[in-house]
Design an enzyme around this catalytic site. Structure first.
Site, short mmCIF file in Angstrom:
data_model
loop_
_atom_site.label_atom_id
_atom_site.label_comp_id
_atom_site.label_asym_id
_atom_site.label_seq_id
_atom_site.Cartn_x
_atom_site.Cartn_y
_atom_site.Cartn_z
N CYS A 102 34.59 27.57 29.46
CA CYS A 102 34.03 28.53 28.51
C CYS A 102 34.01 28.01 27.08
CB CYS A 102 34.80 29.84 28.59
SG CYS A 102 34.56 30.63 30.21
N HIS A 117 33.51 33.98 22.31
CA HIS A 117 33.18 33.84 23.73
C HIS A 117 33.33 35.20 24.39
CE1 HIS A 117 33.03 32.70 27.83
NE2 HIS A 117 34.32 32.93 28.04
N ASN A 128 30.42 37.42 31.66
CA ASN A 128 30.88 36.12 31.17
C ASN A 128 29.97 35.02 31.74
OD1 ASN A 128 32.17 33.74 30.55
ND2 ASN A 128 34.21 34.40 31.25
N1 ACO Z 1 38.33 46.75 40.54
C1 ACO Z 1 39.40 47.57 40.71
N2 ACO Z 1 40.67 47.12 40.60
C2 ACO Z 1 40.86 45.82 40.33
C3 ACO Z 1 39.78 44.91 40.16
C4 ACO Z 1 38.48 45.44 40.28
N3 ACO Z 1 37.38 44.68 40.11
N4 ACO Z 1 40.28 43.70 39.88
C5 ACO Z 1 41.62 43.81 39.88
N5 ACO Z 1 41.97 45.09 40.17
C6 ACO Z 1 43.31 45.66 40.28
C7 ACO Z 1 44.36 44.61 40.58
O1 ACO Z 1 44.44 44.37 41.96
C8 ACO Z 1 45.60 45.27 40.02
O2 ACO Z 1 46.07 46.21 40.96
P1 ACO Z 1 47.66 46.43 41.18
O3 ACO Z 1 48.17 46.93 39.84
O4 ACO Z 1 47.71 47.42 42.27
O5 ACO Z 1 48.22 45.08 41.53
C9 ACO Z 1 45.10 46.05 38.80
O6 ACO Z 1 43.68 46.21 39.01
C10 ACO Z 1 45.32 45.32 37.49
O7 ACO Z 1 44.91 43.96 37.63
P2 ACO Z 1 45.05 42.92 36.46
O8 ACO Z 1 44.60 41.58 36.94
O9 ACO Z 1 46.42 43.03 35.87
O10 ACO Z 1 43.98 43.54 35.43
P3 ACO Z 1 43.73 43.11 33.94
O11 ACO Z 1 43.82 44.33 33.11
O12 ACO Z 1 44.53 41.92 33.53
O13 ACO Z 1 42.20 42.68 33.98
C11 ACO Z 1 40.89 40.64 33.90
C12 ACO Z 1 41.80 41.57 34.75
C13 ACO Z 1 39.66 41.45 33.55
C14 ACO Z 1 40.52 39.43 34.73
C15 ACO Z 1 41.64 40.23 32.61
O14 ACO Z 1 42.93 39.77 32.94
C16 ACO Z 1 40.93 39.14 31.83
O15 ACO Z 1 39.92 39.38 31.22
N6 ACO Z 1 41.54 37.91 31.75
C17 ACO Z 1 41.04 36.81 30.92
C18 ACO Z 1 39.64 36.31 31.26
C19 ACO Z 1 39.31 35.09 30.42
O16 ACO Z 1 39.37 35.10 29.23
N7 ACO Z 1 38.98 33.97 31.08
C20 ACO Z 1 38.74 32.74 30.33
C21 ACO Z 1 37.37 32.33 30.39
S1 ACO Z 1 36.74 32.10 32.01
C22 ACO Z 1 36.40 30.38 32.21
O17 ACO Z 1 36.80 29.58 31.46
C23 ACO Z 1 35.58 29.95 33.41
#
Ligand code: ACO
Length: 327
Positions: A114, A254, A284
């Site tokens: 990214c 980003h 993204n």
């Molecule tokens: N729908 C419903 N529930 C979901 C989904 C979904 N699509 N995805 C995950 N959940 C659930 C999980 O299973 C978890 O359930 P649990 O509490 O029963 O275990 C709960 O939701 C919370 O999951 P988290 O992973 O803790 O959710 P979070 O609030 O952290 O959001 C996300 C996840 C959106 C991926 C976030 O962590 C994020 O944006 N991370 C950074 C992304 C980023 O910047 N990436 C870098 C660039 S990408 C690259 O370089 C290619």
């Protein structure tokens, strides 16, 4: 002083769209979860099996050429940020050069996930500042749908396909790229990666159906590092260039997650109206997010605007660039 300035933009979005309602039918998720956790409503998808990253990059470069009127044969260099090239080799950039008639250009790709556009832009700027080249096309192009497991709800909701490009030229009037802070930390590889398909673990008949064929992300640690990495490099840039929040006209983050964008903006006291956001429509798109923002906000930009670009991605890779808008 000779600087490298952005003199035009172009973009390409594949026509098919995957909405949150579509995803609700594919995995156990909801529009409400996706919207509140990420800010994403839809993503574009490259569905034509004969077209992928080089095609999208070429279309973005053609759009850039239309918008700027630049003669393709005058382009010296093409750099494409991508982690989803059509093939391991040949690269994307020389394919684009061939397709657009940039007969005097050479090219190469930059693999920084990214941060791919940011690192490509910094590389291109160095060639121009040094006086070695005058005209460089910098592209971010990623077909993320090619490495997504559409049964994995934790990643399939996040990513989209797109390409966008900028034209970088020499500028002697004080505009262009002024400063940059770029960073990397290879220990981040366990949190965000694509395990199979490279030289260490080639695809074999045995691992063909393993989840390692698709992008893996441990979202929470990546989230924290993304906020820290983007805000700390912006802070560094602002301090050493004597910029207060009110001196910055635009922040171009980003687009990985709306909550990351909000956290970074809050920490640095940037009001929302100064922060470019397109994540709702595109998700993204990895290396394409920053140049896509520049395309969509182009009409609001003024010559001399102080702009900070910032990114965080797989590697880990991250950083920020400070530039003055040139047109
Ligand atoms: N729908 C419903 N529930 C979901 C989904 C979904 N699509 N995805 C995950 N959940 C659930 C999980 O299973 C978890 O359930 P649990 O509490 O029963 O275990 C709960 O939701 C919370 O999951 P988290 O992973 O803790 O959710 P979070 O609030 O952290 O959001 C996300 C996840 C959106 C991926 C976030 O962590 C994020 O944006 N991370 C950074 C992304 C980023 O910047 N990436 C870098 C660039 S990408 C690259 O370089 C290619």
């Amino acid at each position: 002083m000779r600087r490298a300035a952005i003199k035009g933009v172009g973009k390409f979005l594949p026509p098919d769209v995957l909405t949150n309602a579509d995803l609700e039918k594919m995995v156990d998720t909801s529009d409400e979860w996706i919207t509140t956790r990420t800010g994403i409503k839809q993503r574009h998808m490259m569905k034509d099996p004969d077209k992928a990253t080089t095609y999208m990059a070429t279309q973005a470069a053609k759009n850039l050429i239309e918008n700027t009127g630049v003669d393709p044969s005058s382009i010296d260099l093409i750099i494409t940020g991508t982690v989803t090239p059509d093939h391991n080799f040949p690269d994307t950039s020389n394919g684009v050069a061939h397709a657009i008639g940039a007969t005097n250009a050479f090219g190469f790709d930059v693999n920084a996930a990214c941060s791919g556009f940011l690192f490509s832009l910094a590389t291109a700027a160095s060639y121009i500042q040094s006086g070695m080249y005058n005209r460089v096309v910098v592209i971010g192009s990623d077909t993320m749908s090619s490495i997504i497991d559409y049964t994995d709800r934790t990643t399939c909701i996040l990513f989209g396909d797109a390409a966008a490009a900028v034209l970088l030229e020499a500028d002697e009037d004080g505009h262009g790229i002024i400063d940059q802070v770029l960073k990397g930390d290879g220990s981040g590889k366990e949190y965000l990666n694509l395990k199979l398909g490279g030289s260490l673990h080639p695809i074999t008949a045995e691992n063909l159906n393993d989840s390692g064929r698709y992008i893996f992300q441990d979202g929470r640690p990546v989230f924290k590092r993304a906020v820290l990495g983007m805000s700390s490099t912006i802070k560094q840039l602002m301090e050493r260039n004597n910029l207060r929040p009110e001196d910055v006209n635009w922040v171009v983050p980003h687009q990985a997650n709306m909550r990351i964008i909000q956290s970074v903006s809050d920490q640095l006291d940037f009001p929302p109206e100064k922060v470019m956001v397109t994540i709702e429509n595109y998700g993204n798109t990895t290396a394409a997010t920053i140049p896509l923002c520049l395309n969509d906000y182009e009409s609001k930009l003024n010559k001399g605007d102080n702009i900070i670009l910032t990114a965080f991605g797989g590697g880990f890779t991250w950083g920020s660039i400070y530039l003055k808008w040139a047109y």
